[in-house]
Motif scaffolding. Structure first.
Motif, PDB file in Angstrom:
ATOM      1  N   ILE A  43       0.860  -1.178   0.000  1.00  0.00           N
ATOM      2  CA  ILE A  43       0.000   0.000   0.000  1.00  0.00           C
ATOM      3  C   ILE A  43       0.891   1.220   0.000  1.00  0.00           C
ATOM      4  O   ILE A  43       1.786   1.348   0.839  1.00  0.00           O
ATOM      5  CB  ILE A  43      -0.924   0.007   1.236  1.00  0.00           C
ATOM      6  CG1 ILE A  43      -1.824  -1.230   1.223  1.00  0.00           C
ATOM      7  CG2 ILE A  43      -1.731   1.298   1.296  1.00  0.00           C
ATOM      8  CD1 ILE A  43      -2.609  -1.439   2.495  1.00  0.00           C
ATOM      9  N   GLY A  44       0.659   2.115  -0.934  1.00  0.00           N
ATOM     10  CA  GLY A  44       1.401   3.361  -0.994  1.00  0.00           C
ATOM     11  C   GLY A  44       0.530   4.506  -0.520  1.00  0.00           C
ATOM     12  O   GLY A  44      -0.629   4.627  -0.921  1.00  0.00           O
ATOM     13  N   VAL A  45       1.079   5.331   0.355  1.00  0.00           N
ATOM     14  CA  VAL A  45       0.374   6.505   0.870  1.00  0.00           C
ATOM     15  C   VAL A  45       0.992   7.731   0.210  1.00  0.00           C
ATOM     16  O   VAL A  45       2.194   7.963   0.346  1.00  0.00           O
ATOM     17  CB  VAL A  45       0.486   6.607   2.405  1.00  0.00           C
ATOM     18  CG1 VAL A  45      -0.234   7.853   2.916  1.00  0.00           C
ATOM     19  CG2 VAL A  45      -0.066   5.356   3.064  1.00  0.00           C
ATOM     20  N   GLY A  46       0.197   8.487  -0.488  1.00  0.00           N
ATOM     21  CA  GLY A  46       0.680   9.605  -1.284  1.00  0.00           C
ATOM     22  C   GLY A  46       1.120  10.813  -0.496  1.00  0.00           C
ATOM     23  O   GLY A  46       0.562  11.899  -0.651  1.00  0.00           O
ATOM     24  N   SER A  47       2.142  10.634   0.327  1.00  0.00           N
ATOM     25  CA  SER A  47       2.675  11.735   1.125  1.00  0.00           C
ATOM     26  C   SER A  47       3.977  11.292   1.771  1.00  0.00           C
ATOM     27  O   SER A  47       4.151  10.110   2.076  1.00  0.00           O
ATOM     28  CB  SER A  47       1.684  12.128   2.226  1.00  0.00           C
ATOM     29  OG  SER A  47       2.249  13.095   3.085  1.00  0.00           O
ATOM     30  N   GLY A  48       4.850  12.240   2.015  1.00  0.00           N
ATOM     31  CA  GLY A  48       6.060  11.961   2.772  1.00  0.00           C
ATOM     32  C   GLY A  48       5.861  12.186   4.259  1.00  0.00           C
ATOM     33  O   GLY A  48       6.769  11.939   5.049  1.00  0.00           O
ATOM     34  N   ASN A  49       4.672  12.618   4.669  1.00  0.00           N
ATOM     35  CA  ASN A  49       4.397  12.896   6.076  1.00  0.00           C
ATOM     36  C   ASN A  49       4.208  11.584   6.835  1.00  0.00           C
ATOM     37  O   ASN A  49       3.290  10.817   6.529  1.00  0.00           O
ATOM     38  CB  ASN A  49       3.153  13.777   6.201  1.00  0.00           C
ATOM     39  CG  ASN A  49       2.915  14.264   7.617  1.00  0.00           C
ATOM     40  OD1 ASN A  49       3.171  13.562   8.582  1.00  0.00           O
ATOM     41  ND2 ASN A  49       2.398  15.475   7.735  1.00  0.00           N
ATOM     42  N   PRO A  50       5.046  11.319   7.844  1.00  0.00           N
ATOM     43  CA  PRO A  50       4.934  10.051   8.580  1.00  0.00           C
ATOM     44  C   PRO A  50       3.611   9.884   9.321  1.00  0.00           C
ATOM     45  O   PRO A  50       3.174   8.761   9.554  1.00  0.00           O
ATOM     46  CB  PRO A  50       6.121  10.088   9.547  1.00  0.00           C
ATOM     47  CG  PRO A  50       6.499  11.524   9.658  1.00  0.00           C
ATOM     48  CD  PRO A  50       6.139  12.165   8.359  1.00  0.00           C
ATOM     49  N   VAL A  51       2.945  10.966   9.670  1.00  0.00           N
ATOM     50  CA  VAL A  51       1.653  10.866  10.357  1.00  0.00           C
ATOM     51  C   VAL A  51       0.620  10.227   9.424  1.00  0.00           C
ATOM     52  O   VAL A  51      -0.170   9.380   9.845  1.00  0.00           O
ATOM     53  CB  VAL A  51       1.174  12.245  10.856  1.00  0.00           C
ATOM     54  CG1 VAL A  51      -0.232  12.166  11.428  1.00  0.00           C
ATOM     55  CG2 VAL A  51       2.139  12.792  11.903  1.00  0.00           C
ATOM     56  N   LYS A  52       0.643  10.613   8.159  1.00  0.00           N
ATOM     57  CA  LYS A  52      -0.310  10.038   7.209  1.00  0.00           C
ATOM     58  C   LYS A  52      -0.037   8.550   6.990  1.00  0.00           C
ATOM     59  O   LYS A  52      -0.971   7.745   6.908  1.00  0.00           O
ATOM     60  CB  LYS A  52      -0.277  10.808   5.890  1.00  0.00           C
ATOM     61  CG  LYS A  52      -0.840  12.217   6.015  1.00  0.00           C
ATOM     62  CD  LYS A  52      -0.855  12.940   4.689  1.00  0.00           C
ATOM     63  CE  LYS A  52      -1.464  14.331   4.820  1.00  0.00           C
ATOM     64  NZ  LYS A  52      -1.551  15.009   3.510  1.00  0.00           N
ATOM     65  N   ARG A  53       1.233   8.171   6.911  1.00  0.00           N
ATOM     66  CA  ARG A  53       1.574   6.750   6.763  1.00  0.00           C
ATOM     67  C   ARG A  53       1.097   5.959   7.972  1.00  0.00           C
ATOM     68  O   ARG A  53       0.475   4.909   7.834  1.00  0.00           O
ATOM     69  CB  ARG A  53       3.082   6.566   6.558  1.00  0.00           C
ATOM     70  CG  ARG A  53       3.488   5.098   6.374  1.00  0.00           C
ATOM     71  CD  ARG A  53       4.993   4.901   6.333  1.00  0.00           C
ATOM     72  NE  ARG A  53       5.735   5.654   7.313  1.00  0.00           N
ATOM     73  CZ  ARG A  53       5.833   5.333   8.625  1.00  0.00           C
ATOM     74  NH1 ARG A  53       5.224   4.261   9.105  1.00  0.00           N
ATOM     75  NH2 ARG A  53       6.544   6.082   9.446  1.00  0.00           N
ATOM     76  N   ARG A  54       1.369   6.455   9.162  1.00  0.00           N
ATOM     77  CA  ARG A  54       0.942   5.755  10.389  1.00  0.00           C
ATOM     78  C   ARG A  54      -0.579   5.672  10.489  1.00  0.00           C
ATOM     79  O   ARG A  54      -1.123   4.677  10.974  1.00  0.00           O
ATOM     80  CB  ARG A  54       1.526   6.436  11.621  1.00  0.00           C
ATOM     81  CG  ARG A  54       3.022   6.222  11.780  1.00  0.00           C
ATOM     82  CD  ARG A  54       3.522   6.615  13.171  1.00  0.00           C
ATOM     83  NE  ARG A  54       3.134   7.944  13.587  1.00  0.00           N
ATOM     84  CZ  ARG A  54       3.868   9.055  13.411  1.00  0.00           C
ATOM     85  NH1 ARG A  54       5.041   8.980  12.806  1.00  0.00           N
ATOM     86  NH2 ARG A  54       3.432  10.223  13.845  1.00  0.00           N
TER      87      ARG A  54
END
Length: 170
Positions: A3-14
């Protein structure tokens, strides 16, 4: 599953990691949202989430692309300006969408946003912090920690995954 999350922000990935199966690999994929730095209105915020999700799939190698976008918007029947969060999930054929909580902004902050400032820097100024968007977020500050940015974005992501995790969407 990747799964890829379209952001470099670690909060969005978590936030996405919190709502997917433990055997999934969730990776940050910095992509452009295609909308303004401060999305205004639900339509622009949703468009940013959808653009991010599609661009992750275009990057290749992912089963799902996820876009998470925060913005500000009004609601019919309610006064004030609100912090809103939207997420989109796509597998290239279908797209699911979900919204997080809407949190009313204090008038002093809303006035600055209406004057053209971005919420993150305004919150940093008001709180005397740096990069609040990578920490508790405006959601954490506005609720005295009862819900933080990760939890708010997780709610949006969970809703967006709905069509992929239940047969109710047929």
């Amino acid at each position: 599953m990747r799964i890829g999350v379209g952001s470099g922000n670690p909060v969005k990935r978590r936030a996405v990691e919190a709502v997917v199966d433990g055997d999934a690999t969730v990776e940050s994929v910095p992509v452009e949202s295609g909308v303004s730095e401060q999305p205004v209105g639900h339509a622009e915020t949703v468009a940013g989430a959808e653009n991010r999700a599609r661009r992750v799939l275009d990057a290749g190698g992912y089963d799902y692309g996820v876009g998470v976008e925060g913005g500000v918007a009004t609601f019919d029947g309610a006064e004030g300006l609100y912090l809103v969060m939207w997420a989109a999930v796509t597998d290239g054929e279908r797209t699911g969408r979900g919204a997080g909580p809407g949190l009313e902004l204090p008038r002093s902050i809303a006035d600055r946003i209406r004057a053209g400032e971005e919420l993150g820097p305004v919150m940093d100024d008001v709180l005397g912090t740096d990069d609040v968007a990578k920490k508790q977020g405006a959601a954490g500050a506005l609720t005295a920690g009862r819900i933080d940015r990760e939890a708010a974005l997780s709610a949006a992501a969970a809703g967006a995954f709905g069509p992929f995790v239940t047969d109710l969407y047929g």
